[in-house]
Structures are given as C-alpha cells and as structure tokens.
Design a protein around this motif. Structure first.
Motif: not given
Length: 535
Positions: A326-330, A370-375, A388-390
């Motif tokens: 399954a694809a990741f965020l990148d 909560k953080s305003g970021m992407f996992y 985790k986040m990059e």
C-alpha cells in the motif's frame, strides 16, 4: 511486578517514546513573515559551504539536488550573489567529477571523496530524476550549455538503461559487476592505450586517465581538462578537439558495453517514477522538446495503469507483473506534485483535477488534526505500531514538505482557503526547526519562501495564449509561478478569471499588472517580482 506485566510496561514505554519521535505539535500563532528565519537559515548553512570543491565540506558527498534548487530559489528571491555563485560552482564541480558518468550519462549515488572524483557506483532513479530537474532549472538561471548537455545525456541514459517495457522506470543499477564495485565503469591506462592507440593520450588528458589511477589502479573518468585546454596541449584546433572527444567517447562506450553489466533492480516504485515525471516536465518546460513531455505522460500512464487502484488508493510497487505494498505519503505527495506540473506544462485540466482528487484522499487518510501535519502511513492500515511523520529532508525531500507545497499551490488554483490554511499551519509548525536545519530542511524552507513571495499568477487566453505562456515561463527564474489559461467552463475556479485574448497578465497577491502582448515585458515583470535581502 510479574514478568509479563513488566514486559507490557516496557513495551508501552517504548511505544510512547517512539511515538514522540518525528512528531510535531501545532503552533497556535502564525508569523506574518519568515524572512528573518530564512536569512538565519542561510547564514548558518553558509558556514558549511565547501569553497574549494562545492557542496558541503567533508566526505562522503551527496549531490542533494533539491537543496541546491532551494538555494537557487533563495538566491533569486533575495538577490544573494554569494549563494548564487556557490550553487553554480557546485553544479559545475559535480558535473565535472567522477560522480557523473561521462560516457553513458547519468549520476552515481554519491562521492566517497570531497572532490566528487570517486563515486559509489550505484545509479538510483531518484537521484537521476531529480538531477534532470535541477540542471534543467539551472540552465534557465545560468544559461550554461553544459547544463543542457547534462539533461539530455541523463535522460538518454534513463531511456536506454532504466525504462521498462511497461513505460515506467526501474529503481536502480547496482554498483558491482564481476564481484567488484565500479569494474564496469573504470579503466586501466593500458586498456585505453590499446583501444584508442594514438588517440589515447588525448582521451587520457580529457578524462584524467593515468597509470596509477585513482581507484585501486583503475581510473574513474572525470572532466580533467576542457577541449580548449586539450587542444592547446596537443597543438590542434578547438573544433578538432571537440570532434575527437565525441568520437572517442563513443568508442570507449562501445567497449564498455561489451563488459559484464551490473544487475538492475527492476522494481518500479511509484514515488520515484513520480520524481521522473517531474524531471521530464521540468526539462520540457525549459527546452520545449516534446520528447521530454512524451516521457512524462508515458510514465504517468504507467502509474495509472498499474498502481492506481479501483477504490481511489495507490499501490507502491510494481515488479515482474505483480503489484504490492500500500502506498505511503511520499507516493501520493510526489504524484500530486507531478500532476500539478503536467497541468502547468499542458493546461490539460484532467491532470489538475487528479491532483485535487488525490489531495482530498490524503487529507482524509494521512492528516493529523491534532498537529496539523501528515503521517507517513495510511490510517486504513492500522497494523503499524506507531504512525510517524517525515520531518527532515534528505537526498529526497520529505513527503510532508512536498504535501505542504501541494496544498499551497492547489489553494490558489481552486481558491480553497482550507488548503491554504493547512499549508500555513504546516509552515508555522516547522519554522522553529528551519533556522538551524541547514541542508536537511530545505523543502520546508521552500514552503516558507513561497509564502514570503506569494504566488505569481500568470495567465492568458486565446489561440496563442498557451504558446505565449510557455515561452515566457521557459525564461522565468521566479519560484511559485502558477500559470493557467482562461476557460469559462473550467472546473478549476481560477481559470475563470477574465483574461484578454493573446495577452499575458501577471497578478502577485492583490496587485495585477496591465495585460501585455509583449512576451519580453511579461518575463521582465515576473522576474522583477522578488524579495531583497535586508542590509
């Protein structure tokens, strides 16, 4: 406490510790300007510049293409000639060194020495895709014909040695052959003498071949002398030296191709193929050669045929007829970026609409409210111990930073304040790390730089509008330029803006220039819309 209970406690503590790494908290206050942050970043970064060999001091040396692209954008935006000179110096040192394949084109993974002379001989798709982007943009900025040659030679290498029958690109070519690293790419002086006979000395002077070599008695080819310098040494005309150089390269390449080749890693990864699309589009945008655009579209079609799933999600790997992982965020972020660039090159709205569709998918499946970021991982697959986040950029930019850029761009095209606010929040969250992040937070710094500049909307209408825009953009250095064509039936809201037929208009922020039919004036207006370094 019983042993099982203690094991559970330690496991819980470990998970909590892991979950706190690469996680960031949301900042409640957004700064109106990040110029001070960017200036401090560059001030700290410059302390590590290698003034003798380019890049950063020390070894090993990685080319870090996107960090150099950020430095180019920064230098243009703040009119910083020192940074500009460092970038062009570094680009020339890299392309002259052994990290570049002077016979077959393409770049090796990194240099083991500070001079860029001896590489680790693995060739990666992600390096070469990004280097095509970098040198294409550098040609626009510096007008150095050798940079154009690098782009064409590297793309020729990718087509010849890394393109699959399905239309995608393989991941890597190994460093070893016949049990020895670099064996395929290096030469003994006696070999060169035997193959080239009376021309051997000219080739050796041009490419630094010696009896002692620079890698276990063998020579890694590098640009040791220019044709002009070699012509002077051998008392021949410059044109003769240039012609001979081209001929001798082909002779040596043919000989090299008779050797046992390194093996190829034939996995085709979505994220790296998306980087290849970006490289091809950037080359097309600079040189207007349809070959580059055709390669970009071919690669996009490969991804859509094999790695886009019926449910709207993506898969990461295609290999030997099988799709897996399954694809990741990148994968999503780089593909969205590629689709945006394809729209900007063709004005075919289906690419931009695909970018928005996948952005909405990412927002639903990767975003942390909560953080305003992407996992980095999809919420659908809950078997990961910790999401985790990059947050750091490496040789490849972090997926979170690329996603921030995507939201920033799409917010303008779709007049979508939610996207824009998300990008601003991400920039604010990471801004505290930018000042001291140096070359490992460049993509995030680019997000802040784009925020400082604001988007430059460049648009036209009519039969000639597309070609006019393309010619203007081919000579534009400014970051964050967003072109579009007027279309009253468009599903992209910004495309409904009023535009005059066969004229170009520039809007930066809330200020719009008077439409002009002069392409030179349009280029000048875009290139003047910069920031200036404070004294």
């Amino acid at each position: 406490m019983s042993e099982p209970k203690r094991v559970e406690q330690v496991a819980d503590e470990l998970m909590q510790g892991i979950s706190q790494t690469e996680i960031i908290t949301k900042r409640s206050e957004l700064k109106p300007s990040y110029t001070d942050t960017l200036l401090a970043l560059i001030d700290n970064w410059q302390k590590h510049f290698d003034d003798r060999y380019g890049g950063l001091r020390g070894a090993p040396k990685f080319s870090m293409p996107e960090s150099l692209r950020f430095l180019m954008d920064y230098a243009w935006s703040y009119n910083d000639t020192d940074v500009r000179n460092h970038v062009v110096f570094t680009l020339r040192k890299i392309s002259q060194g052994g990290i570049y394949d002077h016979l077959g084109g393409g770049f090796f993974r990194y240099s083991v020495d500070e001079m860029w002379h001896v590489p680790h001989f693995e060739k990666m798709l992600y390096d070469n895709a990004q280097m095509v982007s970098l040198y294409a943009h550098a040609y626009k900025c510096f007008n150095d014909d050798s940079f154009k040659d690098i782009v064409y030679q590297t793309v020729a290498f990718l087509k010849r040695e890394m393109m699959s029958p399905e239309g995608g690109f393989y991941s890597a070519i190994d460093a070893d052959s016949e049990g020895e690293e670099g064996r395929f790419y290096t030469f003994l002086k006696d070999e060169v003498d035997e193959i080239l006979n009376e021309d051997a000395e000219l080739f050796s002077v041009l490419y630094g071949v010696s009896a002692s070599g620079n890698l276990d008695g063998r020579s890694v080819l590098r640009s040791a002398s220019t044709p002009k310098e070699a012509a002077s040494v051998f008392g021949v005309g410059l044109e003769h030296a240039i012609l001979k150089q081209a001929q001798l390269k082909q002779v040596m390449l043919k000989y090299r191709n008779s050797r046992v080749r390194p093996s190829t890693d034939d996995k085709q990864l979505l994220s790296w193929n998306a980087l290849a699309i970006k490289g091809f589009v950037d080359a097309y945008s600079t040189f207007k050669d349809e070959m580059f655009l055709n390669l970009a579209i071919q690669t996009a079609k490969f991804i859509e045929k094999y790695l886009v799933n019926d449910n709207g999600s993506l898969s990461r790997v295609y290999c030997k007829g099988k799709v897996s992982v399954a694809a990741f965020l990148d994968d999503y972020a780089f593909l969205i970026e590629a689709y945006i660039l394809l729209y900007q090159a063709t004005y075919n709205e289906r690419w931009m609409l695909k970018a928005k569709t996948f952005t909405d998918y990412v927002n639903a499946h990767f975003y942390c409210e909560k953080s305003g970021m992407f996992y980095y991982t999809n919420i659908k697959y809950g078997d990961t111990i910790v999401r985790k986040m990059e947050l750091r950029d490496g040789v490849i930019p972090s997926s979170g930073a690329v996603m921030g850029h995507n939201l920033q761009t799409l917010s303008t095209y779709f007049l979508n304040d939610v996207y824009g606010d998300m990008a601003k929040q991400m920039g604010a969250n990471i801004s505290g790390q930018v000042e001291h992040g140096g070359p490992y937070i460049y993509k995030w710094a680019g997000l802040l730089l784009n925020s400082e500049l604001g988007p430059a909307q460049v648009f036209s209408s009519g039969d000639k509008g597309k070609s006019m825009l393309n010619r203007v953009l081919a000579a534009t250095h400014r970051p964050n330029v967003l072109p579009f064509l007027r279309n009253v039936k468009s599903e992209i809201p910004i495309s409904k803006y009023t535009a005059n037929d066969n004229m170009i208009r520039l809007c930066v922020g809330n200020t719009c220039k008077v439409p002009t039919s002069s392409e030179e004036q349009a280029r000048s207006e875009i290139n003047e819309a910069r920031l200036y370094k404070q004294s």
